[in-house]
Design a protein around this motif. Structure first.
Motif, PDB file in Angstrom:
ATOM      1  N   ARG A 183      33.468  23.223  -4.195  1.00 58.64           N
ATOM      2  CA  ARG A 183      32.039  23.051  -4.508  1.00 58.64           C
ATOM      3  C   ARG A 183      31.686  23.820  -5.784  1.00 58.64           C
ATOM      4  O   ARG A 183      30.909  23.366  -6.616  1.00 58.64           O
ATOM      5  N   VAL A 204      13.170  20.448   1.915  1.00 63.12           N
ATOM      6  CA  VAL A 204      13.563  20.071   0.557  1.00 63.12           C
ATOM      7  C   VAL A 204      14.808  19.191   0.661  1.00 63.12           C
ATOM      8  O   VAL A 204      15.719  19.491   1.452  1.00 63.12           O
ATOM      9  N   ARG A 221      31.228  30.056  -1.102  1.00 62.62           N
ATOM     10  CA  ARG A 221      32.566  30.204  -0.510  1.00 62.62           C
ATOM     11  C   ARG A 221      33.523  29.123  -0.974  1.00 62.62           C
ATOM     12  O   ARG A 221      34.695  29.384  -1.219  1.00 62.62           O
ATOM     13  N   THR A 251      18.071  18.418   0.122  1.00 62.59           N
ATOM     14  CA  THR A 251      19.324  19.049  -0.320  1.00 62.59           C
ATOM     15  C   THR A 251      20.408  18.681   0.697  1.00 62.59           C
ATOM     16  O   THR A 251      20.099  18.138   1.768  1.00 62.59           O
ATOM     17  N   THR A 268      25.963  26.951  -5.780  1.00 62.31           N
ATOM     18  CA  THR A 268      26.836  25.779  -5.900  1.00 62.31           C
ATOM     19  C   THR A 268      26.242  24.521  -5.268  1.00 62.31           C
ATOM     20  O   THR A 268      26.869  23.463  -5.297  1.00 62.31           O
ATOM     21  N   SER A 269      25.048  24.628  -4.694  1.00 66.06           N
ATOM     22  CA  SER A 269      24.482  23.458  -3.992  1.00 66.06           C
ATOM     23  C   SER A 269      22.958  23.566  -3.912  1.00 66.06           C
ATOM     24  O   SER A 269      22.391  24.669  -3.985  1.00 66.06           O
ATOM     25  N   ILE A 322      19.165  24.024  -3.665  1.00 63.40           N
ATOM     26  CA  ILE A 322      18.134  24.798  -4.378  1.00 63.40           C
ATOM     27  C   ILE A 322      18.779  25.773  -5.365  1.00 63.40           C
ATOM     28  O   ILE A 322      18.306  25.923  -6.500  1.00 63.40           O
ATOM     29  N   TYR A 327      16.626  30.548  13.619  1.00 61.28           N
ATOM     30  CA  TYR A 327      16.486  30.353  12.164  1.00 61.28           C
ATOM     31  C   TYR A 327      15.142  30.937  11.707  1.00 61.28           C
ATOM     32  O   TYR A 327      15.077  31.654  10.709  1.00 61.28           O
TER      33      TYR A 327
HETATM   34  N1  NAP Z   1      16.596  22.540   2.114  1.00 62.29           N
HETATM   35  C1  NAP Z   1      15.563  22.928   2.835  1.00 62.29           C
HETATM   36  O1  NAP Z   1      14.839  22.092   3.436  1.00 62.29           O
HETATM   37  C2  NAP Z   1      15.211  24.389   2.928  1.00 62.29           C
HETATM   38  C3  NAP Z   1      13.957  24.727   3.445  1.00 62.29           C
HETATM   39  C4  NAP Z   1      13.605  26.076   3.546  1.00 62.29           C
HETATM   40  C5  NAP Z   1      14.487  27.057   3.150  1.00 62.29           C
HETATM   41  N2  NAP Z   1      15.721  26.698   2.667  1.00 62.29           N
HETATM   42  C6  NAP Z   1      16.616  27.780   2.268  1.00 62.29           C
HETATM   43  O2  NAP Z   1      16.982  27.608   0.920  1.00 62.29           O
HETATM   44  C7  NAP Z   1      18.296  28.162   0.719  1.00 62.29           C
HETATM   45  C8  NAP Z   1      19.164  27.115   0.032  1.00 62.29           C
HETATM   46  O3  NAP Z   1      19.243  25.980   0.899  1.00 62.29           O
HETATM   47  P1  NAP Z   1      19.753  24.553   0.399  1.00 62.29           P
HETATM   48  O4  NAP Z   1      18.911  23.550   1.082  1.00 62.29           O
HETATM   49  O5  NAP Z   1      19.892  24.550  -1.059  1.00 62.29           O
HETATM   50  O6  NAP Z   1      21.191  24.533   1.120  1.00 62.29           O
HETATM   51  P2  NAP Z   1      22.610  23.915   0.695  1.00 62.29           P
HETATM   52  O7  NAP Z   1      22.441  22.773  -0.225  1.00 62.29           O
HETATM   53  O8  NAP Z   1      23.334  23.719   1.988  1.00 62.29           O
HETATM   54  O9  NAP Z   1      23.291  25.116  -0.099  1.00 62.29           O
HETATM   55  C9  NAP Z   1      23.607  26.310   0.571  1.00 62.29           C
HETATM   56  C10 NAP Z   1      24.413  27.155  -0.380  1.00 62.29           C
HETATM   57  O10 NAP Z   1      24.682  28.408   0.265  1.00 62.29           O
HETATM   58  C11 NAP Z   1      26.084  28.679   0.174  1.00 62.29           C
HETATM   59  N3  NAP Z   1      26.468  29.488   1.313  1.00 62.29           N
HETATM   60  C12 NAP Z   1      26.308  29.232   2.638  1.00 62.29           C
HETATM   61  N4  NAP Z   1      26.846  30.226   3.375  1.00 62.29           N
HETATM   62  C13 NAP Z   1      27.358  31.122   2.490  1.00 62.29           C
HETATM   63  C14 NAP Z   1      28.045  32.349   2.632  1.00 62.29           C
HETATM   64  N5  NAP Z   1      28.344  32.877   3.840  1.00 62.29           N
HETATM   65  N6  NAP Z   1      28.426  33.010   1.508  1.00 62.29           N
HETATM   66  C15 NAP Z   1      28.149  32.509   0.290  1.00 62.29           C
HETATM   67  N7  NAP Z   1      27.498  31.350   0.091  1.00 62.29           N
HETATM   68  C16 NAP Z   1      27.113  30.667   1.189  1.00 62.29           C
HETATM   69  C17 NAP Z   1      26.737  27.289   0.147  1.00 62.29           C
HETATM   70  O11 NAP Z   1      28.025  27.304  -0.435  1.00 62.29           O
HETATM   71  P3  NAP Z   1      29.374  27.403   0.470  1.00 62.29           P
HETATM   72  O12 NAP Z   1      29.126  26.627   1.730  1.00 62.29           O
HETATM   73  O13 NAP Z   1      30.459  26.858  -0.385  1.00 62.29           O
HETATM   74  O14 NAP Z   1      29.543  28.871   0.726  1.00 62.29           O
HETATM   75  C18 NAP Z   1      25.752  26.559  -0.769  1.00 62.29           C
HETATM   76  O15 NAP Z   1      26.006  26.870  -2.125  1.00 62.29           O
HETATM   77  C19 NAP Z   1      18.798  28.574   2.096  1.00 62.29           C
HETATM   78  O16 NAP Z   1      18.582  29.959   2.270  1.00 62.29           O
HETATM   79  C20 NAP Z   1      17.917  27.788   3.051  1.00 62.29           C
HETATM   80  O17 NAP Z   1      17.766  28.423   4.306  1.00 62.29           O
HETATM   81  C21 NAP Z   1      16.099  25.390   2.533  1.00 62.29           C
END
Ligand code: NAP
Length: 250
Positions: free
Chosen positions: A44, A185, A40, A187, A17-18, A20, A153
Motif C-alpha cells: 500500500r 467519508v 504497515r 474511503t 497510505t490510504s 483521509i 469504536y
Molecule cells: N472513513 C470514515 O468514514 C471515517 C469517519 C470518521 C473517522 N475516520 C477516521 O479517519 C482515519 C482514517 O480513516 P480512513 O477512512 O482514511 O481509513 P483507511 O482508508 O482504511 O486508511 C487507514 C490507514 O491507517 C493505516 N493503519 C491502520 N492500522 C495501522 C497501524 N496499526 N499502524 C500504522 N498504520 C495503520 C492503514 O495502513 P495499513 O493497513 O497498511 O497499516 C491506512 O493507511 C481513521 O482514524 C478513522 O477512524 C474515518
C-alpha cells in the motif's frame, strides 16, 4: 493550489497510505511540504508513493510502521531528515460490533490502533518537534456523540478527543494540538464497513442522515486538516473540529 503556508515543512502522516491520510498527503505535497507517510503494508505504501509522485518532485517518502509498537514508532521517525513540523495521526480502524458480541481481542485491536497508536507516535515525535510544531489527531463524530452498533469504536474516538485536549494544555505554547472529527467519508475503511454489513445498509442510506444530503469526500477532510495544521492557524489549539455535513449539529 491552496497555499496552506506549509511549503518547506516536514509533515508526518500515520495512515498516509490510504483514504483521509492519503488525501492529506496530496494536499501537503501540492503545497510544497516534505511528506512522510506511515503504514504497515509495504505494498500500500509503494502504491501511495507512486500515486503521490505525480504531484511532487520526490518529496514523498513511505516509512513502514505499525503504530501499536513504540519501537516501530521510534524507528520510523529516526528516518526523518531534520525536525518534524507537523504530525497527523490518521491511522485508525473501524469495527461495527454491538457490545454483546465484542471480544477482548476486538477491543484490543480498536483501542491499540486508535488510542495507543496515536499516543505512541506522538510520544516518539515530540523530541523531533524542538522548534515547535503542530499535531492533528483524527477522531470521529463518534467521539463527540454516540453512534449505533459501534460502542467501543465510539469510546476509542472519545479517548482521542480527550487526549488531544490534554496534550494541547501540556505542550502549549510550543506545540499546537487539535482534533478533527469527520463523519462518514468515502474511503476504503467505509467501503469495508459497507461490505461487512452484507447489504444491511448502503451509502445512500448513510447519506439520508446528513443535513447536507451526502457523506464526505477524503479531500474535504484533508483540506480541514491542512488548514488546522497551517502556520496561518497559529491561535488554534485544543480545538475539536467536526467535519460532518451537519450531522452533529442535529
Ligand atoms: N472513513 C470514515 O468514514 C471515517 C469517519 C470518521 C473517522 N475516520 C477516521 O479517519 C482515519 C482514517 O480513516 P480512513 O477512512 O482514511 O481509513 P483507511 O482508508 O482504511 O486508511 C487507514 C490507514 O491507517 C493505516 N493503519 C491502520 N492500522 C495501522 C497501524 N496499526 N499502524 C500504522 N498504520 C495503520 C492503514 O495502513 P495499513 O493497513 O497498511 O497499516 C491506512 O493507511 C481513521 O482514524 C478513522 O477512524 C474515518
Amino acid at each position: 493550489m491552496i497555499n496552506y503556508g506549509c511549503g518547506r515543512l516536514n509533515v508526518v502522516i500515520s495512515g498516509g497510505t490510504s483514504g483521509i491520510g492519503l488525501a492529506t498527503a496530496e494536499k501537503f505535497l501540492r503545497d510544497g511540504a516534505n511528506v512522510y507517510i506511515l503504514g504497515r503494508s509495504v505494498l500500500r505504501g509503494a502504491m501511495a508513493v507512486q500515486k503521490l509522485q505525480a504531484f511532487t518532485d520526490n518529496k514523498v517518502f513511505y516509512v513502514p510502521c505499525d503504530v501499536i509498537s513504540s519501537e516501530e514508532c521510534k524507528k520510523a521517525l529516526a528516518n526523518i531528515n531534520g525536525a518534524i513540523d507537523i504530525l497527523v495521526n490518521a491511522a485508525g480502524v473501524y469495527q461495527e460490533q454491538r457490545l454483546e458480541n465484542m471480544t477482548e481481542a476486538d477491543y484490543a485491536n480498536i483501542f491499540d490502533t486508535n488510542v495507543k497508536g496515536t499516543m505512541l507516535l506522538t510520544q516518539a515525535a515530540l523530541p523531533y518537534m524542538y522548534g515547535g510544531g503542530c499535531i492533528v489527531n483524527i477522531a470521529s463524530d463518534a467521539g463527540i456523540s454516540g453512534n449505533y452498533g459501534c460502542p467501543v469504536y465510539c469510546a476509542s474516538k472519545g479517548a482521542v478527543v480527550a487526549l488531544s485536549k490534554a496534550l494541547a494544555l501540556d505542550y502549549a505554547p510550543n506545540i499546537r494540538v487539535n482534533c478533527v472529527c469527520p463523519a462518514d467519508v468515502d474511503t476504503p475503511l467505509l467501503r469495508k464497513q459497507l461490505e461487512d454489513s452484507n447489504g444491511g445498509y448502503t451509502m445512500d442510506d448513510m447519506a439520508d442522515a446528513y443535513p447536507l444530503g451526502r457523506i464526505g469526500k477524503a479531500e474535504e477532510i484533508a483540506h480541514v486538516i491542512c488548514s488546522v495544521a497551517s502556520p496561518y492557524n497559529s491561535f488554534m489549539t485544543g480545538a475539536v473540529i467536526p467535519v460532518d455535513g451537519g450531522l452533529t449539529a442535529k
